[in-house]
Design a protein around this motif. Sequence first.
Motif, mmCIF file in Angstrom:
data_model
loop_
_atom_site.group_PDB
_atom_site.id
_atom_site.type_symbol
_atom_site.label_atom_id
_atom_site.label_comp_id
_atom_site.label_asym_id
_atom_site.label_seq_id
_atom_site.Cartn_x
_atom_site.Cartn_y
_atom_site.Cartn_z
ATOM 1 N N LYS A 188 35.896 30.927 35.375
ATOM 2 C CA LYS A 188 35.826 31.364 36.368
ATOM 3 C C LYS A 188 35.077 30.352 37.320
ATOM 4 C CE LYS A 188 35.265 36.182 34.692
ATOM 5 N NZ LYS A 188 34.420 37.327 34.345
ATOM 6 N N VAL A 189 35.673 30.036 38.466
ATOM 7 C CA VAL A 189 35.253 29.204 39.542
ATOM 8 C C VAL A 189 35.194 29.803 40.812
ATOM 9 C CG1 VAL A 189 35.274 26.835 40.431
ATOM 10 C CG2 VAL A 189 35.976 27.328 38.176
ATOM 11 N N LEU A 190 34.162 29.521 41.586
ATOM 12 C CA LEU A 190 34.156 30.002 43.045
ATOM 13 C C LEU A 190 34.065 28.800 43.947
ATOM 14 C CD1 LEU A 190 30.773 32.296 42.845
ATOM 15 C CD2 LEU A 190 33.202 32.882 42.402
ATOM 16 N N ARG A 191 34.961 28.970 44.651
ATOM 17 C CA ARG A 191 35.278 27.654 45.841
ATOM 18 C C ARG A 191 34.976 27.981 47.271
ATOM 19 N NH1 ARG A 191 39.462 27.891 42.024
ATOM 20 N NH2 ARG A 191 39.862 25.755 40.808
ATOM 21 N N TYR A 192 34.253 27.011 47.633
ATOM 22 C CA TYR A 192 33.799 27.271 49.082
ATOM 23 C C TYR A 192 34.335 25.811 50.052
ATOM 24 C CZ TYR A 192 30.607 30.596 47.298
ATOM 25 O OH TYR A 192 29.777 31.667 46.457
ATOM 26 N N SER A 193 34.449 26.152 51.212
ATOM 27 C CA SER A 193 34.811 24.962 52.328
ATOM 28 C C SER A 193 33.526 24.670 52.881
ATOM 29 C CB SER A 193 35.804 25.311 53.251
ATOM 30 O OG SER A 193 37.016 25.769 52.629
ATOM 31 N N THR A 231 31.392 26.705 55.344
ATOM 32 C CA THR A 231 32.247 27.214 56.432
ATOM 33 C C THR A 231 33.090 28.416 55.799
ATOM 34 O OG1 THR A 231 33.773 25.498 56.257
ATOM 35 C CG2 THR A 231 32.152 25.411 57.686
ATOM 36 N N ASP A 232 33.493 28.436 54.773
ATOM 37 C CA ASP A 232 34.766 29.360 54.288
ATOM 38 C C ASP A 232 34.622 29.291 52.873
ATOM 39 O OD1 ASP A 232 36.668 31.216 54.301
ATOM 40 O OD2 ASP A 232 38.098 29.828 55.455
ATOM 41 N N ALA A 233 35.239 30.357 52.273
ATOM 42 C CA ALA A 233 35.353 30.906 50.788
ATOM 43 C C ALA A 233 36.496 31.344 50.384
ATOM 44 C CB ALA A 233 34.004 31.636 50.289
ATOM 45 N N ASP A 234 36.825 31.307 49.103
ATOM 46 C CA ASP A 234 38.054 31.943 48.795
ATOM 47 C C ASP A 234 38.026 33.766 48.679
ATOM 48 O OD1 ASP A 234 39.524 29.808 48.411
ATOM 49 O OD2 ASP A 234 39.292 29.289 46.451
ATOM 50 N N GLN A 235 39.114 34.321 48.576
ATOM 51 C CA GLN A 235 38.647 35.618 48.726
ATOM 52 C C GLN A 235 38.321 36.297 47.071
ATOM 53 O OE1 GLN A 235 39.460 37.852 51.125
ATOM 54 N NE2 GLN A 235 39.049 39.739 50.013
ATOM 55 N N TYR A 236 38.417 35.289 46.152
ATOM 56 C CA TYR A 236 38.084 35.613 44.934
ATOM 57 C C TYR A 236 36.576 35.720 44.713
ATOM 58 C CZ TYR A 236 37.041 34.998 39.894
ATOM 59 O OH TYR A 236 36.463 35.183 38.696
ATOM 60 N N VAL A 237 35.968 34.852 45.607
ATOM 61 C CA VAL A 237 34.465 34.894 45.773
ATOM 62 C C VAL A 237 33.874 36.128 46.141
ATOM 63 C CG1 VAL A 237 32.379 33.722 46.896
ATOM 64 C CG2 VAL A 237 34.593 32.390 46.569
ATOM 65 N N LEU A 238 34.446 37.013 47.199
ATOM 66 C CA LEU A 238 33.896 37.931 47.685
ATOM 67 C C LEU A 238 34.172 39.113 46.567
ATOM 68 C CD1 LEU A 238 32.840 39.819 49.826
ATOM 69 C CD2 LEU A 238 35.199 40.129 50.767
ATOM 70 N N SER A 239 35.485 39.136 46.073
ATOM 71 C CA SER A 239 35.899 40.030 44.983
ATOM 72 C C SER A 239 35.091 40.123 43.566
ATOM 73 C CB SER A 239 37.153 40.192 44.685
ATOM 74 O OG SER A 239 37.436 38.758 44.046
ATOM 75 N N TYR A 240 34.377 38.970 43.325
ATOM 76 C CA TYR A 240 33.678 38.555 42.212
ATOM 77 C C TYR A 240 32.143 39.116 42.475
ATOM 78 C CZ TYR A 240 30.961 36.535 38.343
ATOM 79 O OH TYR A 240 30.277 36.246 37.391
ATOM 80 N N LEU A 241 31.745 38.646 43.806
ATOM 81 C CA LEU A 241 30.363 39.039 43.826
ATOM 82 C C LEU A 241 30.198 40.562 44.262
ATOM 83 C CD1 LEU A 241 29.312 36.353 46.488
ATOM 84 C CD2 LEU A 241 28.955 36.353 43.845
ATOM 85 N N GLU A 242 31.302 41.074 44.628
ATOM 86 C CA GLU A 242 31.262 42.667 44.848
ATOM 87 C C GLU A 242 31.203 43.316 43.484
ATOM 88 O OE1 GLU A 242 34.308 43.695 47.486
ATOM 89 O OE2 GLU A 242 32.970 43.269 49.414
ATOM 90 N N ALA A 243 32.092 42.763 42.660
ATOM 91 C CA ALA A 243 32.092 43.270 41.255
ATOM 92 C C ALA A 243 30.831 43.082 40.463
ATOM 93 C CB ALA A 243 33.292 42.979 40.556
ATOM 94 N N ASN A 244 29.942 42.122 40.755
ATOM 95 C CA ASN A 244 28.780 41.840 40.189
ATOM 96 C C ASN A 244 27.760 41.605 41.052
ATOM 97 O OD1 ASN A 244 29.694 41.085 37.294
ATOM 98 N ND2 ASN A 244 31.208 39.914 38.626
ATOM 99 N N PRO A 245 27.176 42.715 41.627
ATOM 100 C CA PRO A 245 25.958 42.762 42.698
ATOM 101 C C PRO A 245 24.721 42.355 42.332
ATOM 102 C CG PRO A 245 26.805 45.162 42.069
ATOM 103 C CD PRO A 245 27.533 43.986 41.301
ATOM 104 N N ASN A 246 24.558 42.181 41.138
ATOM 105 C CA ASN A 246 23.170 41.895 40.615
ATOM 106 C C ASN A 246 22.830 40.652 40.996
ATOM 107 O OD1 ASN A 246 23.510 44.161 39.107
ATOM 108 N ND2 ASN A 246 24.118 43.176 37.175
ATOM 109 N N ASP A 247 21.433 40.675 41.673
ATOM 110 C CA ASP A 247 20.875 39.591 42.198
ATOM 111 C C ASP A 247 21.296 38.800 43.464
ATOM 112 O OD1 ASP A 247 18.874 39.999 40.464
ATOM 113 O OD2 ASP A 247 19.743 38.633 38.696
ATOM 114 N N ILE A 248 22.231 39.603 44.077
ATOM 115 C CA ILE A 248 23.088 39.081 45.059
ATOM 116 C C ILE A 248 22.429 39.722 46.426
ATOM 117 C CG2 ILE A 248 25.531 38.695 46.331
ATOM 118 C CD1 ILE A 248 25.090 37.078 43.434
#
Length: 560
Positions: free
Chosen positions: A416-421, A504-521
Amino acid sequence: MSEGKKTTRLPLLPGYTFHDLTKSAFHRPQTLEYKGGYPVPRHFSMDMRPDPCSLDELGTEEDSDLLSDTKPITTSTVRDSYPPFIPAYVTLDKKVLRFYAYFREDVPSCPDEEYRIRPVTIYYYLEDDTMCIYEPVVENSGIPQGKRLKRQRMPKNQHGEYYRWKDLNLAIDLEMFGVKYHIIQCDGFTKQFLEREGIILNAPEVMPLAPHRKHLQKLKPCPTSSVDGEKYTFFTLDRKVLRFYALWEDADSLVGKTSPVTIRYFLVDNTVEVRLVDEPNSGREAYTGLMGRIRLPKTIKTGSESFPSCVLEVSPQEVEEYYCPKDFQVGQRVKLLGRTFLLCDCDGFTKDYYKMTYPDMELQPIQIPKKTKVTERPKLPTMALDSLEDSLQNCLSLYPGPPRKNVMKILGNSQKVLRYSAILDSQKPADIGRRFILSYFLSNDAVSIFEKPTNNSGIIGGRFLEKTRIPKPGSTADDPKYYSPADLAIGAKVDVFGHCFLLTDADQYVLSYLEANPNDIPEETLESLRQKLSLGTANDQGAIQENACSSAGVEAQKTL
């Protein structure tokens, strides 16, 4: 035949005895059996009486009367009539006869002594009739001593006979392998054993003295440096050492350092040795000698200091007085070769020596102060050569090991990797337009940065930062705080070892992962991602519709 077996227990009367026709074994019963390879005694478990005879075999009536009066032989009667058999090696095990003897050794070409008397101990093992000769070790004798003859059967003569315990007695000579041993004494067990066996022991004798021993007894302590006085001092004071426990007060040290030392005074030649006490982690385990074994001069004659003593050693003619045992008093300070030592205590032999030699001298022991133990380990600054955890292990242990890792976290988030621009927030004109991809690995919270190649910029793209954990600004090396997904919001700035990046930007997977694991976010992070990704999705859908309409118009024109 069962009735016949019952009648065997009846008196041997004519007509009441029968032969056992079923008997097949006619051997004599054995008294030994083997268990585990060793013979052990065995009691009789069968009837040892002879077979009953018929009337024709009885002979006269008197014989028949004798047989009739005999009682049946049972197992208990056989056990009582035959005592248990015990082998000789069991009875005589660990039973040894000990004799004290000596042999005379000639000393040729020596004016002081013509022969030597060397005492020995003779052991005779009754178990297997073997003998062993041992010579007691005498310190400083200069002669190889110890076991002279190993345990074996000693030949008695040339006819193949060996010495037995019956041949041993007091005040006799035993010749073994060309050496004649004269027995003079024996111990109590040997005397009791030989007398019990009927051997009359001769009168014991006294160990004779060798000529050199007689010469030493005539010697008396001589204050001069004669040869006889030196020999007497060597034989009486060798290996007798006075040991003191002291503190070395190092005056050259800026903080007044004191080191525990051990001072040894050798009575045989009046020499002194000073050694540092070996302490753990002191940095000087390889060398503990502070002062070698020398004879220390206390007072030098006047007029003999014309030449520097650092160039030539001080000769005995220049010394007026040397250090002696009375100069070392417990509780006082003594100065040896410019170093000051505080004598705190001494061992038991030294105390007894001073009580006998200097009874008027008072010994006042001083307790050596012990170093305070550090209850908590001091925190040492770490060096960030690798990760902070790896560098910290070098400060916690001499042999550092790998830091602990969360295995469950690594296995659950291995892919699992979160990618940002991101862009580089810099005031330099050359940094304008540089684009980066920031990858956050959830397995170990590491970050890697990759720079996209830009046409005609003069900057080669590629790896900007390898996979590593990035500490936040203001975190310390003892308690570091690293960047987490909660800190990576759209528009946030990330400080990467002095370089500032703006997300400046992020992948759609970043939002889906953080919404699925909202702890400490934080909610701000999620909201920034929703706004950016929803706007980007709407723009993408509008662009798709425009492309679809334009392609439909082109096809309509073609059909017309």
